[in-house]
Design a protein around this motif. Structure first.
Motif, PDB file in Angstrom:
ATOM      1  N   ASP A 137     -36.614  49.080 101.871  1.00 10.17           N
ATOM      2  CA  ASP A 137     -35.165  49.205 101.704  1.00 10.17           C
ATOM      3  C   ASP A 137     -34.916  50.498 100.937  1.00 10.17           C
ATOM      4  O   ASP A 137     -35.047  50.531  99.705  1.00 10.17           O
ATOM      5  N   PRO A 138     -34.557  51.582 101.632  1.00  8.17           N
ATOM      6  CA  PRO A 138     -34.347  52.868 100.956  1.00  8.17           C
ATOM      7  C   PRO A 138     -33.260  52.806  99.880  1.00  8.17           C
ATOM      8  O   PRO A 138     -33.246  53.626  98.965  1.00  8.17           O
ATOM      9  N   GLY A 139     -32.381  51.825  99.954  1.00 11.19           N
ATOM     10  CA  GLY A 139     -31.326  51.684  98.956  1.00 11.19           C
ATOM     11  C   GLY A 139     -31.836  51.300  97.579  1.00 11.19           C
ATOM     12  O   GLY A 139     -31.099  51.395  96.599  1.00 11.19           O
ATOM     13  N   LEU A 140     -33.075  50.873  97.472  1.00 11.65           N
ATOM     14  CA  LEU A 140     -33.627  50.507  96.162  1.00 11.65           C
ATOM     15  C   LEU A 140     -33.850  51.728  95.282  1.00 11.65           C
ATOM     16  O   LEU A 140     -33.956  51.605  94.081  1.00 11.65           O
ATOM     17  N   ILE A 141     -33.960  52.889  95.851  1.00  9.37           N
ATOM     18  CA  ILE A 141     -34.190  54.169  95.178  1.00  9.37           C
ATOM     19  C   ILE A 141     -35.596  54.227  94.578  1.00  9.37           C
ATOM     20  O   ILE A 141     -36.347  55.138  94.847  1.00  9.37           O
ATOM     21  N   GLY A 142     -35.962  53.272  93.771  1.00 12.81           N
ATOM     22  CA  GLY A 142     -37.283  53.219  93.160  1.00 12.81           C
ATOM     23  C   GLY A 142     -37.577  51.803  92.705  1.00 12.81           C
ATOM     24  O   GLY A 142     -36.698  50.961  92.670  1.00 12.81           O
ATOM     25  N   GLY A 143     -38.831  51.524  92.373  1.00 15.34           N
ATOM     26  CA  GLY A 143     -39.208  50.192  91.910  1.00 15.34           C
ATOM     27  C   GLY A 143     -39.455  49.243  93.066  1.00 15.34           C
ATOM     28  O   GLY A 143     -39.537  49.643  94.220  1.00 15.34           O
ATOM     29  N   LEU A 144     -39.582  47.944  92.722  1.00 11.56           N
ATOM     30  CA  LEU A 144     -39.888  46.917  93.710  1.00 11.56           C
ATOM     31  C   LEU A 144     -39.032  45.683  93.476  1.00 11.56           C
ATOM     32  O   LEU A 144     -38.586  45.427  92.357  1.00 11.56           O
ATOM     33  N   VAL A 145     -38.855  44.896  94.533  1.00 14.54           N
ATOM     34  CA  VAL A 145     -38.301  43.553  94.421  1.00 14.54           C
ATOM     35  C   VAL A 145     -39.361  42.629  94.999  1.00 14.54           C
ATOM     36  O   VAL A 145     -39.753  42.753  96.154  1.00 14.54           O
ATOM     37  N   ILE A 146     -39.839  41.703  94.155  1.00 12.34           N
ATOM     38  CA  ILE A 146     -40.893  40.782  94.563  1.00 12.34           C
ATOM     39  C   ILE A 146     -40.351  39.365  94.498  1.00 12.34           C
ATOM     40  O   ILE A 146     -39.833  38.934  93.464  1.00 12.34           O
ATOM     41  N   ARG A 147     -40.465  38.657  95.607  1.00 11.28           N
ATOM     42  CA  ARG A 147     -40.061  37.246  95.669  1.00 11.28           C
ATOM     43  C   ARG A 147     -41.318  36.415  95.889  1.00 11.28           C
ATOM     44  O   ARG A 147     -42.059  36.629  96.832  1.00 11.28           O
ATOM     45  N   LEU A 148     -41.506  35.450  95.011  1.00  8.70           N
ATOM     46  CA  LEU A 148     -42.636  34.535  95.104  1.00  8.70           C
ATOM     47  C   LEU A 148     -42.090  33.136  94.865  1.00  8.70           C
ATOM     48  O   LEU A 148     -41.757  32.780  93.734  1.00  8.70           O
ATOM     49  N   GLY A 149     -41.939  32.394  95.954  1.00  9.45           N
ATOM     50  CA  GLY A 149     -41.317  31.078  95.840  1.00  9.45           C
ATOM     51  C   GLY A 149     -39.870  31.248  95.422  1.00  9.45           C
ATOM     52  O   GLY A 149     -39.125  32.023  96.015  1.00  9.45           O
ATOM     53  N   ASP A 150     -39.484  30.560  94.357  1.00  3.91           N
ATOM     54  CA  ASP A 150     -38.105  30.663  93.876  1.00  3.91           C
ATOM     55  C   ASP A 150     -37.970  31.689  92.745  1.00  3.91           C
ATOM     56  O   ASP A 150     -36.923  31.805  92.130  1.00  3.91           O
ATOM     57  N   ARG A 151     -39.040  32.441  92.491  1.00  5.33           N
ATOM     58  CA  ARG A 151     -39.001  33.473  91.453  1.00  5.33           C
ATOM     59  C   ARG A 151     -38.763  34.839  92.075  1.00  5.33           C
ATOM     60  O   ARG A 151     -39.307  35.156  93.123  1.00  5.33           O
ATOM     61  N   VAL A 152     -37.952  35.645  91.400  1.00  3.15           N
ATOM     62  CA  VAL A 152     -37.678  37.006  91.856  1.00  3.15           C
ATOM     63  C   VAL A 152     -37.911  37.952  90.684  1.00  3.15           C
ATOM     64  O   VAL A 152     -37.385  37.748  89.600  1.00  3.15           O
ATOM     65  N   VAL A 153     -38.718  38.968  90.930  1.00  3.58           N
ATOM     66  CA  VAL A 153     -38.916  40.029  89.941  1.00  3.58           C
ATOM     67  C   VAL A 153     -38.301  41.281  90.556  1.00  3.58           C
ATOM     68  O   VAL A 153     -38.767  41.780  91.568  1.00  3.58           O
ATOM     69  N   ASP A 154     -37.226  41.735  89.939  1.00  8.72           N
ATOM     70  CA  ASP A 154     -36.510  42.897  90.470  1.00  8.72           C
ATOM     71  C   ASP A 154     -36.632  44.042  89.478  1.00  8.72           C
ATOM     72  O   ASP A 154     -35.936  44.080  88.468  1.00  8.72           O
ATOM     73  N   SER A 155     -37.535  44.963  89.773  1.00 12.62           N
ATOM     74  CA  SER A 155     -37.724  46.139  88.911  1.00 12.62           C
ATOM     75  C   SER A 155     -37.185  47.385  89.597  1.00 12.62           C
ATOM     76  O   SER A 155     -37.579  48.495  89.267  1.00 12.62           O
ATOM     77  N   SER A 156     -36.262  47.172  90.539  1.00 13.74           N
ATOM     78  CA  SER A 156     -35.753  48.311  91.293  1.00 13.74           C
ATOM     79  C   SER A 156     -34.836  49.157  90.431  1.00 13.74           C
ATOM     80  O   SER A 156     -34.132  48.662  89.551  1.00 13.74           O
TER      81      SER A 156
END
Length: 180
Positions: A145-164
């Motif tokens: 997703d080029p709109g993230l600009i940088g970082g990552l979005v990680i989804r694992l089950g019902d957990r989301v780590v958004d470091s974008s």
């Protein structure tokens, strides 16, 4: 209600498969059947059609899956058809697969990045996910997703780590607006 049906029947299938010691094989077959329903939605609609007799639906089911489908799976599908819950077949199989994956310690994650990641980066992320969870293996789907600009979005089950970077900028903007 549909989620409850999915969980109840999915749990029953899970218990039966585990009891017979065929959890992994039945999970793999369930995933295949789910992909058939996903790729051929008309097949599920046909199985759910109210004007088609149950015997015809069962015949169609056996014709499509032949003698190759596990009796536990065809049995649960036939039971759902008999109870006129055919539309819940995917939810049941998804609930079963989710329980089986947890039992087998297989994690399922999705990672979104602003650009295509190298195989080395993917391996590092996969390993980090394994190191920070109790899973023994990890299935990861990768998307860009080029709109993230940088970082990552990680989804694992019902957990989301958004470091974008996009999320960090949005949070900064909200903080500034709240302070104004």
């Amino acid at each position: 209600m549909a989620k409850q049906v999915g969980n109840a029947y999915g749990t029953a299938l899970f218990e039966a498969a585990r009891e017979e010691g065929r959890l992994s094989a039945i999970r793999e077959e369930s995933e295949t059947i789910l992909s058939v329903f996903s790729e051929q939605p008309d097949f599920l609609r046909l199985l759910c059609h109210p004007e088609i007799l149950l015997k015809e639906k069962e015949g169609l089911l056996h014709e499509v899956f032949g003698g190759t489908a596990d009796p536990l799976i065809t049995g649960i599908i036939e039971l759902l058809l008999e109870k006129e819950r055919g539309k819940d077949i995917p939810k049941v199989l998804e609930a079963f697969v989710q329980k089986a994956l947890e039992e087998e310690k297989i994690g399922v994650a999705s990672v979104t990045s602003p650009m295509e990641l190298s195989e080395a980066d993917k391996d590092r992320i996969r390993q980090k996910l394994l190191d920070t969870t109790d899973y023994e293996t990890m299935r990861v789907t990768w998307s860009v997703d080029p709109g993230l600009i940088g970082g990552l979005v990680i989804r694992l089950g019902d957990r989301v780590v958004d470091s974008s970077l996009q999320t960090k900028l949005h949070k900064m903007k909200n903080d500034l607006l709240q302070g104004a």
